[in-house]
Design a protein around this motif. Structure first.
Motif, PDB file in Angstrom:
ATOM      1  N   ASN A   1       0.825  -1.334   0.143  1.00  0.00           N
ATOM      2  CA  ASN A   1       0.072   0.077   0.029  1.00  0.00           C
ATOM      3  C   ASN A   1       0.868   1.136   0.145  1.00  0.00           C
ATOM      4  O   ASN A   1       0.567   2.406   0.630  1.00  0.00           O
ATOM      5  CB  ASN A   1      -1.050  -0.112   1.112  1.00  0.00           C
ATOM      6  N   VAL A   2       1.853   1.190  -0.995  1.00  0.00           N
ATOM      7  CA  VAL A   2       2.654   2.487  -0.904  1.00  0.00           C
ATOM      8  C   VAL A   2       2.125   3.245  -1.848  1.00  0.00           C
ATOM      9  O   VAL A   2       1.892   3.081  -3.173  1.00  0.00           O
ATOM     10  CB  VAL A   2       4.337   2.091  -1.336  1.00  0.00           C
ATOM     11  N   PRO A   3       1.839   4.559  -1.646  1.00  0.00           N
ATOM     12  CA  PRO A   3       1.520   5.654  -2.716  1.00  0.00           C
ATOM     13  C   PRO A   3       2.460   6.029  -3.801  1.00  0.00           C
ATOM     14  O   PRO A   3       3.458   6.049  -3.309  1.00  0.00           O
ATOM     15  CB  PRO A   3       1.033   6.821  -1.887  1.00  0.00           C
ATOM     16  N   ALA A   4       2.106   5.801  -4.995  1.00  0.00           N
ATOM     17  CA  ALA A   4       2.826   5.998  -6.037  1.00  0.00           C
ATOM     18  C   ALA A   4       2.071   6.728  -7.178  1.00  0.00           C
ATOM     19  O   ALA A   4       0.884   6.683  -7.278  1.00  0.00           O
ATOM     20  CB  ALA A   4       3.544   4.850  -6.682  1.00  0.00           C
ATOM     21  N   ARG A   5       2.957   7.383  -8.054  1.00  0.00           N
ATOM     22  CA  ARG A   5       2.408   7.589  -9.486  1.00  0.00           C
ATOM     23  C   ARG A   5       3.007   6.737 -10.294  1.00  0.00           C
ATOM     24  O   ARG A   5       4.256   6.576 -10.565  1.00  0.00           O
ATOM     25  CB  ARG A   5       2.892   9.053  -9.701  1.00  0.00           C
ATOM     26  N   VAL A   6       1.849   6.001 -11.155  1.00  0.00           N
ATOM     27  CA  VAL A   6       2.257   5.092 -11.962  1.00  0.00           C
ATOM     28  C   VAL A   6       1.964   5.311 -13.422  1.00  0.00           C
ATOM     29  O   VAL A   6       0.823   5.743 -13.773  1.00  0.00           O
ATOM     30  CB  VAL A   6       1.480   3.582 -11.482  1.00  0.00           C
ATOM     31  N   CYS A   7       2.827   4.769 -14.207  1.00  0.00           N
ATOM     32  CA  CYS A   7       2.851   5.263 -15.742  1.00  0.00           C
ATOM     33  C   CYS A   7       2.024   4.238 -16.387  1.00  0.00           C
ATOM     34  O   CYS A   7       2.238   2.937 -16.325  1.00  0.00           O
ATOM     35  CB  CYS A   7       4.250   5.359 -16.541  1.00  0.00           C
ATOM     36  N   GLU A   8       0.805   4.687 -16.881  1.00  0.00           N
ATOM     37  CA  GLU A   8      -0.289   3.546 -17.363  1.00  0.00           C
ATOM     38  C   GLU A   8       0.380   2.916 -18.719  1.00  0.00           C
ATOM     39  O   GLU A   8       0.086   1.788 -18.880  1.00  0.00           O
ATOM     40  CB  GLU A   8      -1.385   4.215 -17.937  1.00  0.00           C
ATOM     41  N   GLU A   9       1.394   3.581 -19.380  1.00  0.00           N
ATOM     42  CA  GLU A   9       2.121   2.868 -20.770  1.00  0.00           C
ATOM     43  C   GLU A   9       3.091   1.984 -20.068  1.00  0.00           C
ATOM     44  O   GLU A   9       3.327   0.870 -20.799  1.00  0.00           O
ATOM     45  CB  GLU A   9       2.806   4.036 -21.544  1.00  0.00           C
ATOM     46  N   THR A  10       4.061   2.164 -19.272  1.00  0.00           N
ATOM     47  CA  THR A  10       4.890   1.469 -18.902  1.00  0.00           C
ATOM     48  C   THR A  10       5.134   0.642 -17.755  1.00  0.00           C
ATOM     49  O   THR A  10       5.823  -0.362 -17.316  1.00  0.00           O
ATOM     50  CB  THR A  10       6.292   2.375 -18.921  1.00  0.00           C
ATOM     51  N   GLY A  11       4.076   0.889 -16.367  1.00  0.00           N
ATOM     52  CA  GLY A  11       4.108   0.599 -15.434  1.00  0.00           C
ATOM     53  C   GLY A  11       4.928   0.946 -14.480  1.00  0.00           C
ATOM     54  O   GLY A  11       4.980   0.527 -13.418  1.00  0.00           O
ATOM     55  N   GLU A  12       5.975   1.709 -14.747  1.00  0.00           N
ATOM     56  CA  GLU A  12       6.939   2.391 -13.748  1.00  0.00           C
ATOM     57  C   GLU A  12       6.465   2.994 -12.707  1.00  0.00           C
ATOM     58  O   GLU A  12       5.377   3.784 -13.276  1.00  0.00           O
ATOM     59  CB  GLU A  12       7.915   3.147 -14.572  1.00  0.00           C
ATOM     60  N   SER A  13       6.783   2.878 -11.455  1.00  0.00           N
ATOM     61  CA  SER A  13       6.322   3.786 -10.334  1.00  0.00           C
ATOM     62  C   SER A  13       7.522   4.642  -9.916  1.00  0.00           C
ATOM     63  O   SER A  13       8.286   4.354 -10.018  1.00  0.00           O
ATOM     64  CB  SER A  13       6.059   2.786  -9.074  1.00  0.00           C
ATOM     65  N   PHE A  14       6.750   5.766  -9.743  1.00  0.00           N
ATOM     66  CA  PHE A  14       7.583   6.927  -9.172  1.00  0.00           C
ATOM     67  C   PHE A  14       7.024   7.372  -7.591  1.00  0.00           C
ATOM     68  O   PHE A  14       5.769   7.521  -7.412  1.00  0.00           O
ATOM     69  CB  PHE A  14       7.290   8.121  -9.892  1.00  0.00           C
ATOM     70  N   PHE A  15       7.966   7.473  -6.782  1.00  0.00           N
ATOM     71  CA  PHE A  15       7.544   7.887  -5.281  1.00  0.00           C
ATOM     72  C   PHE A  15       8.193   9.202  -4.802  1.00  0.00           C
ATOM     73  O   PHE A  15       9.056   9.812  -5.411  1.00  0.00           O
ATOM     74  CB  PHE A  15       8.358   6.731  -4.627  1.00  0.00           C
ATOM     75  N   SER A  16       7.264   9.816  -4.139  1.00  0.00           N
ATOM     76  CA  SER A  16       7.757  11.253  -3.624  1.00  0.00           C
ATOM     77  C   SER A  16       8.942  10.914  -2.582  1.00  0.00           C
ATOM     78  O   SER A  16       9.239  10.007  -2.013  1.00  0.00           O
ATOM     79  CB  SER A  16       6.586  11.681  -2.750  1.00  0.00           C
ATOM     80  N   PRO A  17       9.771  12.090  -2.494  1.00  0.00           N
ATOM     81  CA  PRO A  17      10.830  11.739  -1.540  1.00  0.00           C
ATOM     82  C   PRO A  17      10.431  11.608  -0.058  1.00  0.00           C
ATOM     83  O   PRO A  17      10.866  10.700   0.596  1.00  0.00           O
ATOM     84  CB  PRO A  17      11.464  13.584  -1.472  1.00  0.00           C
ATOM     85  N   GLU A  18       9.097  12.122   0.311  1.00  0.00           N
ATOM     86  CA  GLU A  18       8.618  11.669   1.585  1.00  0.00           C
ATOM     87  C   GLU A  18       8.349  10.143   1.716  1.00  0.00           C
ATOM     88  O   GLU A  18       8.630   9.499   2.790  1.00  0.00           O
ATOM     89  CB  GLU A  18       7.545  12.465   1.962  1.00  0.00           C
TER      90      GLU A  18
END
Length: 77
Positions: free
Chosen positions: A30-47
């Motif tokens: 349950n880690v909040p992330a921004r996920v690219c719909e095209e690649t599935g790559e997850s991006f996380f905030s510094p916090e």
């Protein structure tokens, strides 16, 4: 020259983050992330990254522990 990143669509999701440290595997759910719909790559905030590090390095008690089988991939039969 076109900017390929302008075509990416990021959506807010909760993901499971896995990490290996010194031969031990850790799973954070349950880690909040921004996920690219095209690649599935997850991006996380510094916090979020800081919180994950606190959980692992601070040796917080896990919610549960699971057993994981390990296989060796071999191309020979």
């Amino acid at each position: 020259m076109t900017d390929d990143f302008s075509q990416e669509t990021l959506i807010e999701k909760k993901v499971t983050y896995t990490l290996e440290v010194n031969g031990k595997f850790f799973m954070i759910e349950n880690v909040p992330a921004r996920v690219c719909e095209e690649t599935g790559e997850s991006f996380f905030s510094p916090e979020t990254v800081e919180r994950i590090q606190q959980m692992i390095w601070g040796q917080e008690k896990p919610k549960r522990v699971i057993e994981t089988p390990v296989y060796e991939f071999s191309t020979s039969s």
